[in-house]
Each structure stands twice: as structure tokens, then as C-alpha cells.
Design a protein around this motif. Structure first.
Motif, PDB file in Angstrom:
ATOM      1  N   ASP A 149      84.197  74.903 -11.602  1.00 60.10           N
ATOM      2  CA  ASP A 149      83.013  75.763 -11.530  1.00 60.10           C
ATOM      3  C   ASP A 149      83.370  77.211 -11.830  1.00 60.10           C
ATOM      4  OD1 ASP A 149      81.030  73.768 -10.462  1.00 60.10           O
ATOM      5  OD2 ASP A 149      82.515  73.687  -8.859  1.00 60.10           O
ATOM      6  N   ILE A 150      84.573  77.620 -11.418  1.00 61.72           N
ATOM      7  CA  ILE A 150      85.098  78.958 -11.689  1.00 61.72           C
ATOM      8  C   ILE A 150      86.498  78.792 -12.261  1.00 61.72           C
ATOM      9  CG2 ILE A 150      85.772  81.188 -10.712  1.00 61.72           C
ATOM     10  CD1 ILE A 150      83.737  80.785  -8.503  1.00 61.72           C
ATOM     11  N   VAL A 151      86.774  79.497 -13.360  1.00 66.83           N
ATOM     12  CA  VAL A 151      88.105  79.485 -13.963  1.00 66.83           C
ATOM     13  C   VAL A 151      88.665  80.899 -13.917  1.00 66.83           C
ATOM     14  CG1 VAL A 151      89.501  78.966 -15.992  1.00 66.83           C
ATOM     15  CG2 VAL A 151      87.460  77.597 -15.499  1.00 66.83           C
ATOM     16  N   VAL A 152      89.829  81.037 -13.294  1.00 71.15           N
ATOM     17  CA  VAL A 152      90.519  82.326 -13.197  1.00 71.15           C
ATOM     18  C   VAL A 152      91.787  82.253 -14.027  1.00 71.15           C
ATOM     19  CG1 VAL A 152      91.669  83.958 -11.664  1.00 71.15           C
ATOM     20  CG2 VAL A 152      89.602  82.771 -10.892  1.00 71.15           C
ATOM     21  N   ILE A 161      87.565  75.646  -8.002  1.00 68.41           N
ATOM     22  CA  ILE A 161      88.099  76.890  -8.563  1.00 68.41           C
ATOM     23  C   ILE A 161      89.429  76.588  -9.244  1.00 68.41           C
ATOM     24  CG2 ILE A 161      88.867  79.239  -8.058  1.00 68.41           C
ATOM     25  CD1 ILE A 161      86.998  79.176  -5.614  1.00 68.41           C
ATOM     26  N   ALA A 162      89.464  76.789 -10.552  1.00 67.54           N
ATOM     27  CA  ALA A 162      90.654  76.484 -11.346  1.00 67.54           C
ATOM     28  C   ALA A 162      91.424  77.754 -11.676  1.00 67.54           C
ATOM     29  CB  ALA A 162      90.264  75.763 -12.630  1.00 67.54           C
ATOM     30  N   VAL A 163      92.718  77.596 -11.847  1.00 69.93           N
ATOM     31  CA  VAL A 163      93.596  78.689 -12.264  1.00 69.93           C
ATOM     32  C   VAL A 163      94.374  78.244 -13.491  1.00 69.93           C
ATOM     33  CG1 VAL A 163      95.639  80.055 -11.677  1.00 69.93           C
ATOM     34  CG2 VAL A 163      93.826  79.733  -9.991  1.00 69.93           C
ATOM     35  N   VAL A 164      94.399  79.096 -14.497  1.00 71.03           N
ATOM     36  CA  VAL A 164      95.263  78.904 -15.661  1.00 71.03           C
ATOM     37  C   VAL A 164      96.460  79.831 -15.477  1.00 71.03           C
ATOM     38  CG1 VAL A 164      95.484  79.107 -18.154  1.00 71.03           C
ATOM     39  CG2 VAL A 164      93.328  78.308 -17.156  1.00 71.03           C
ATOM     40  N   LYS A 217      72.348  77.604  -9.172  1.00 69.36           N
ATOM     41  CA  LYS A 217      71.887  77.600 -10.558  1.00 69.36           C
ATOM     42  C   LYS A 217      72.816  76.815 -11.486  1.00 69.36           C
ATOM     43  CE  LYS A 217      69.322  81.973 -10.556  1.00 69.36           C
ATOM     44  NZ  LYS A 217      68.154  81.533 -11.358  1.00 69.36           N
ATOM     45  N   GLY A 218      73.993  76.445 -10.996  1.00 65.23           N
ATOM     46  CA  GLY A 218      74.930  75.713 -11.839  1.00 65.23           C
ATOM     47  C   GLY A 218      75.576  76.542 -12.920  1.00 65.23           C
ATOM     48  N   VAL A 219      75.595  77.852 -12.736  1.00 69.13           N
ATOM     49  CA  VAL A 219      76.240  78.740 -13.704  1.00 69.13           C
ATOM     50  C   VAL A 219      77.751  78.696 -13.478  1.00 69.13           C
ATOM     51  CG1 VAL A 219      76.481  81.120 -14.501  1.00 69.13           C
ATOM     52  CG2 VAL A 219      74.233  80.242 -13.851  1.00 69.13           C
ATOM     53  N   ARG A 220      78.497  78.476 -14.528  1.00 65.56           N
ATOM     54  CA  ARG A 220      79.961  78.397 -14.423  1.00 65.56           C
ATOM     55  C   ARG A 220      80.560  79.745 -14.816  1.00 65.56           C
ATOM     56  NH1 ARG A 220      81.299  72.656 -17.244  1.00 65.56           N
ATOM     57  NH2 ARG A 220      83.108  72.657 -15.832  1.00 65.56           N
ATOM     58  N   VAL A 221      81.596  80.136 -14.109  1.00 64.97           N
ATOM     59  CA  VAL A 221      82.150  81.484 -14.207  1.00 64.97           C
ATOM     60  C   VAL A 221      83.570  81.409 -14.760  1.00 64.97           C
ATOM     61  CG1 VAL A 221      82.851  83.519 -12.888  1.00 64.97           C
ATOM     62  CG2 VAL A 221      80.728  82.322 -12.299  1.00 64.97           C
TER      63      VAL A 221
END
Length: 642
Positions: free
Chosen positions: A199-202, A145-148, A112-116
Motif C-alpha cells: 500500500d505504501i512503498v518507501v 508498507i514495503a521498503v526498497v 480510498k485505496g490510494v497507494r503511496v
């Protein structure tokens, strides 16, 4: 193809009878600037660690989302995650996010291309991202998957010890035995991670508004000096939270954006099993509509949304955040007809430059605690419960003296069912005997773990060797746990290095721009306004507060807040005249701890929603895990005032 053409292909959507603004996605539009009126949809599937798993499929399949966000962290949660990481270096994040929220739906999230975006990383965001990578690998899904990272200040512990730092609330000196120190990061690093294609940011510790404001900055390109827009983004998150969403049928509001029960109507109570989770549709101009998926339980109305606006609120005119200083005092909430389950439009937030400092939440070890919870029945259950609790303390103190231990640092005896929490405002039974069923709440704190273990072992024997009627110990022998107390202070933004990782690799060091900042960090309390209240009409009738107002309470450290919103604008002057700071301080005197001569209750006004907000200092017995009370997070303070 032009940006306008791309947007035109999508077209507007309809929900119920109301036309919606066209949706906007910077990624799907090839990075073009959004046209006027463009909108993005954000759903929030978690408001705390332990929230229901039902939110994800409801929002993913029925919310037509651009972003799905999860808020897990509180001061209490950070203390728990700190203790978890001390047990294993691969722990320290909220595992539910990986196993229950993402893993079962990862293929559909990707399709669905939903970003989290989520702060589920806690104090170990890289470990959280690694666990997500394993889930994606097993599902054969290619996700960025990104990390801050950078919120952890433990490497600065020794430098800070001699810096003269004191706690923002208590004024206490910097503790020796610090367990964790985490900066509340802002939204800009999250926005940058999305710019890099995540796509995902943690994240680790960040302000809860960051997980919503970050996607909005990314989508609309809001500048650092567009403070009114940034302040509006803070409200989006505030109202998009699901915290305590399953309290559906109560006066406390539900859905957090939830359901108003007794005065709105019984017809909504059947939806509690399928309570609707909130969705905000935000325009590039900063206006937004708050709704929920069709055919779900709950109600979004002026009352339920206004209650959430005042949740955990301090000074509404100076709400300090890393990205903006907010003024919520003139925010207005307007109900919109034609939406299944209700919808509101929220606008009127104002903003000003943020501080040059980050707020830091540190935790430190302060002894050990245990809580015994024991049902007791029969005639005079309350008296038996209190006598039993007192006898347990006397017995254990005798053992302490024989073994050379000091006395308890603190104890708390409550008998649930006797309205101990209400103090002098408790209602007594007609026959004077009290309830025939009650629950002992006996909590203790001691510097030594061995002493608390003695207490824990002595609970069960009360069932056979003391007053009859003790029917058991809830959860078995009380668990002995460390007390990790919070310690708050400010720290210069220029001293914090924020690192961005993508699929395990360091890709960028984020530079915080301090151009539009202020060196002011202390909030100045506004004076109470009451000049227009002298000649109000009066009559013979009296009303309970619940008849005239919505109420909502929350916690921040050892302080509680109680928000009061008039059910009709005509009631507002009477609320202002009657509910003074002194009136609240007198009413809650039994819960306030006065360490020095000071005013413990401050009142603020929110004329935009005809509301008042009261902040009660030193009202939670230490707050969070440090409190021995049965309501350490002020969940029922609003009810007590009614």
C-alpha cells in the motif's frame, strides 16, 4: 467477472468539458491485463524536502487518484540526511513525510485505496518504514508498507578506494573521507513491491522518475524493451513534480507546471494560496494528460509545462536513466480546451536501451563553512556593506595568524541589492549612490572547524565597531556546518543487491534483468545545427529575451542549465541564431570557473517544443552545500539571461 466487465462498471469520468479515458487498477481488476486506452491517475504531493503540506488534502480529496507520490531527495538533501544519521541511527529519512504528509490522512488514504510511493527513506528507509508502521498502528489501520533497499554502497568503500574511480564532472580521484554512497535505483523494484501488494512503498535513493514510472509499469505491465513507453514515464514524473511550487507568481513558472505571470495575465495571481498540484492521467499506450484539481490556483499551459520539461536537463537526446535512455528532443506539448485551470497532452518521447551501470552519488567531508547575512541601511549601503565584510575577514585573518591557523580555503562577499550576481550586466542607479538598503552575504570555508567558529563569533561586533547601519544578523550567530561535497561515478548494476521488505520482514531479493542494456555510459554531444539560419529576415526592432521566450534554469552538481523555449515557432530560428553556446559563455563569464582549457557551455536543441538547452559547467561555485554563493542551485540563472 471479466476484466472488461470490471472496467465497464467504473465507466469514464469527465473533467470540465473533456471526456477522460477509463481508469485502470491492476489490483482492483484482479490482476487482469489492461484494455486499450485504460488510464491511471497519479498525483505528486512533494517535489523537495520542505514543500507545502497543502498538497496532500487537495490531491487526496479532489484528485480522484490511484497513486500519490512524494519526491523529497536531491544531492543537497542527501548530504543533510547523511549528517542527521551521523547524529542518531534512527534518523536519516525525511520526517515530514511521516508526520505531516501521511499521519493526518492515513485513514482516508486507506479508505480510498490510494497507494503511496516516496523516496522519503533517504539513507535510512527501514527507519522511515518503522515510523510509518507506528502511525498505522496508532490509527488502527492495516497497511502493507514495503521498503526498497540496496542503494547504500558504504560497505564497498574500501574496495572502491583502489579501483581507479574518478568523478564524472571534475575527474578528481576517489576521496578518502567518504560519508555516504548511494546508487540511483530505477523503477522496477518499486513496481515489484506494488506487485507484492504494498500500500505504501518507501525507497532510499532512486531516480525521481522511479516513483512515477514504477506505478505505471505495475499497472500496465510495460516490458523492459518497450523503451518509448518507459521514456514517456520519465516525462510524466518530470512534469508531475511540484518542485518550488509556491513560486506561483513569477516568470520562472510555478506549479512546475505553474503559473506564467506577466505575459499570461494578472488574473491567476489570486490563486497562489491555493495553488493547484499536478495530476497526470496516463494511458497504457504512453500518452498522458497533465491537469490539476478544479477550483485551484495556477495555470497549466504550453509555456509552464515546456519550462518544466527543460528543468535540470542535460543532453535531451541522451538522458540516461536506470530503466531507459531517453530522447526528449521531439516531445510536443498541446493545450487541451475545456479543463478548469488548463491541461496539456504530452507525447513524442523516444527511448533506447539503458546502461549496464548505475549512477552513484557519494558525499565526502571537505572542511566547514558558515554564512553571515546582515542587513545594512543608510546612504551608500552597498559600499558600507562591502567594506564591513572585508573588515570582518581582515580581523579574523589577523586572529588566525596569531593562533597559527591557515587562511580561509574560500570566501564569498556579495551585497544583495547591488546586483552582484549580474556581474557586468548589473543596472546602476541614476544618482550613483546605489540603494539605501542592502544585505551583506558573507560566506567562508575553512579546513578547521575552530577557525570557522572564530569567524562566527566576530560577526555581531561589526554592528557596534564598524560602519553604522548594520541592523542585525539574520538568524543570530552564523551556524558552523560541515561541507559535504558530492562525488559522482558509475557502478555495475550486476554488483548491486536490491532487497524488498514488507512490514519489516525481508520478502525478496530483486534481480535486475540486464538483457536489454547497453555498455555505453558516455553521452556524445550532438553538433550544433545552424545551416538554415543564414538568410533570416531582419529589421530595425530589438526585443528582450523575455518577450520572445520562456526560460527555466536548474542545477546538477556544479553545473547549471538554462532552457529557452520560443513563445512562437517563428521566433525559434532567431533564438538559434543569436543564442549560441559562445554567446552564453561570454555573458556568464563572471560566474564560470575555468580549471583548464575547455568549453564550459554546451547547447542542445529541442525542436519539438522550439527550445534550446544550455549546460554551463563549473558555474555554481561547487554547487549545493559546497557553494558559498547566494544562488548555489541556479534558481535565477534564467532571469539573469533575460
Amino acid at each position: 467477472m471479466s476484466c472488461a466487465a470490471l472496467l465497464g462498471r467504473r465507466g469514464p469520468r469527465l473533467l470540465g468539458a473533456a471526456a477522460r479515458p477509463p481508469r485502470w487498477s491492476r489490483r482492483r481488476s484482479g490482476g487482469c491485463e489492461p484494455p486499450a486506452g485504460a488510464a491511471v491517475r497519479i498525483g505528486c504531493a512533494s517535489g523537495f524536502w520542505g514543500d507545502t503540506a497543502a498538497a496532500v488534502p487537495q490531491l487526496l480529496y479532489g484528485g480522484k487518484l490511484d497513486f500519490l507520490v512524494f519526491d523529497y531527495l536531491s544531492e543537497v538533501t542527501m548530504s543533510l540526511l547523511t549528517a542527521a544519521k551521523a547524529q542518531s541511527p534512527v534518523l536519516g529519512y525525511t520526517p515530514d513525510f511521516v508526520s505531516a504528509a501521511v499521519a493526518p490522512y492515513i485513514n482516508d488514504i486507506h479508505r480510498k485505496g490510494v497507494r503511496v510511493i516516496s523516496n522519503a527513506g533517504g539513507i535510512n528507509p527501514l527507519a522511515c518504514a518503522a515510523a510509518l508502521q507506528e502511525v498505522a498502528k496508532k490509527a488502527d489501520v492495516d497497511l502493507k508498507i514495503a521498503v526498497v533497499a540496496g542503494d547504500d554502497l558504504m560497505n564497498e568503500k574500501e574496495n572502491l578506494k583502489g579501483a581507479g574511480i574518478t568523478d564524472l564532472e571534475s575527474g578528481k580521484r576517489f576521496p578518502e573521507n567518504i560519508h555516504s554512497m548511494n546508487v540511483y535505483l530505477g523503477a522496477r523494484p518499486i513496481s515489484r513491491a506494488l506487485d507484492l501488494g504494498a500500500d505504501i512503498v518507501v525507497t532510499g535513493r532512486c531516480v525521481d522518475s522511479g516513483i512515477v514510472l514504477g506505478p505505471l509499469i505495475h499497472s500496465f505491465g510495460w516490458n523492459r524493451d518497450e523503451f518509448d513507453l518507459l521514456a514517456a514515464g520519465r516525462i510524466f514524473n518530470y512534469l508531475n513534480a511540484i518542485f518550488l511550487a509556491l513560486q506561483v507568481i513569477s516568470l520562472n513558472v510555478v506549479l512546475n507546471v505553474q503559473v506564467e505571470y506577466s505575459l499570461t495575465g494578472m488574473q491567476y495571481q489570486t490563486g497562489r494560496h491555493n495553488i493547484g498540484f499536478p495530476i497526470v492521467e496516463c494511458s497504457s499506450e504512453g500518452d498522458f494528460i497533465l491537469s490539476k484539481p478544479p477550483d485551484t490556483g495556477g495555470l497549466i499551459s504550453f509555456g509552464t509545462v515546456a519550462e518544466q520539461l527543460v528543468y535540470e536537463l542535460g543532453n535531451p537526446q541522451r538522458y540516461l536513466l536506470p530503466d531507459v535512455t531517453c530522447d526528449f528532443s521531439e516531445v510536443s506539448i498541446t493545450e487541451i480546451p475545456g479543463f478548469d485551470g488548463g491541461a496539456v497532452k504530452v507525447h513524442g518521447a523516444k527511448g533506447s536501451p539503458p546502461s549496464m551501470f548505475y549512477k552513484v552519488n557519494a558525499t565526502y567531508l571537505d572542511g566547514f563553512r558558515a554564512t553571515a547575512v546582515c542587513p545594512v541601511g543608510g546612504p551608500k549601503a552597498v559600499q558600507k556593506g562591502k567594506r564591513t565584510a572585508e573588515s570582518i575577514l581582515q580581523r579574523t585573518r589577523l586572529i588566525f595568524s596569531q593562533l597559527g591557523y591557515e587562511d580561509y580555503s574560500a570566501v564569498n562577499i556579495q551585497v544583495l541589492g547591488s546586483e552582484d550576481t549580474y556581474g557586468p550586466h548589473a543596472r546602476r542607479s541614476i544618482d550613483g549612490q546605489g540603494p539605501r538598503e542592502a544585505v551583506i552575504w558573507l560566506a567562508v570555508h575553512h579546513k578547521q572547524k575552530e577557525a570557522v567558529e572564530i569567524f562566527s563569533r566576530e560577526i555581531a561586533s561589526a554592528g557596534t565597531g564598524m560602519a553604522p547601519g548594520l541592523t542585525g544578523v539574520v538568524g543570530g550567530r552564523p551556524r558552523v556546518s560541515p561541507v559535504l561535497k558530492p562525488f559522482f561515478f558509475y557502478y555495475p548494476k550486476s554488483n548491486v543487491q536490491i532487497n524488498l521488505f514488507l512490514n519489516g520482514q525481508h520478502v525478496e531479493t530483486f534481480e535486475e534483468d540486464l538483457t536489454f542494456t547497453s555498455d555505453e555510459v558516455v553521452s556524445v554531444d550532438p553538433p550544433e545545427i545552424s545551416s538554415e539560419l543564414k538568410d533570416l529576415p531582419s529589421g530595425p526592432h530589438t526585443y528582450r529575451l523575455e518577450d520572445l521566450a520562456y526560460t527555466r534554469s536548474g542545477d546538477k552538481g556544479n553545473s547549471a542549465n538554462i532552457g529557452v523555449i520560443a513563445r512562437h515557432p517563428l521566433y525559434y530560428p532567431y533564438l538559434k541564431k543569436t543564442l549560441t553556446a559562445q554567446a552564453l559563455e561570454d555573458y556568464f563569464q563572471h560566474l564560470l570557473e575555468r580549471e583548464k582549457h575547455e568549453e564550459l557551455v554546451t547547447r542542445y536543441e529541442l525542436p519539438g517544443i522550439h527550445g534550446l538547452n544550455f549546460v554551463l559547467k563549473n558555474s555554481l561555485g561547487g554547487g549545493g552545500l559546497a557553494s558559498l554563493r547566494s544562488d548555489p542551485q541556479a534558481c535565477i540563472k534564467a532571469f539573469i539571461s533575460m
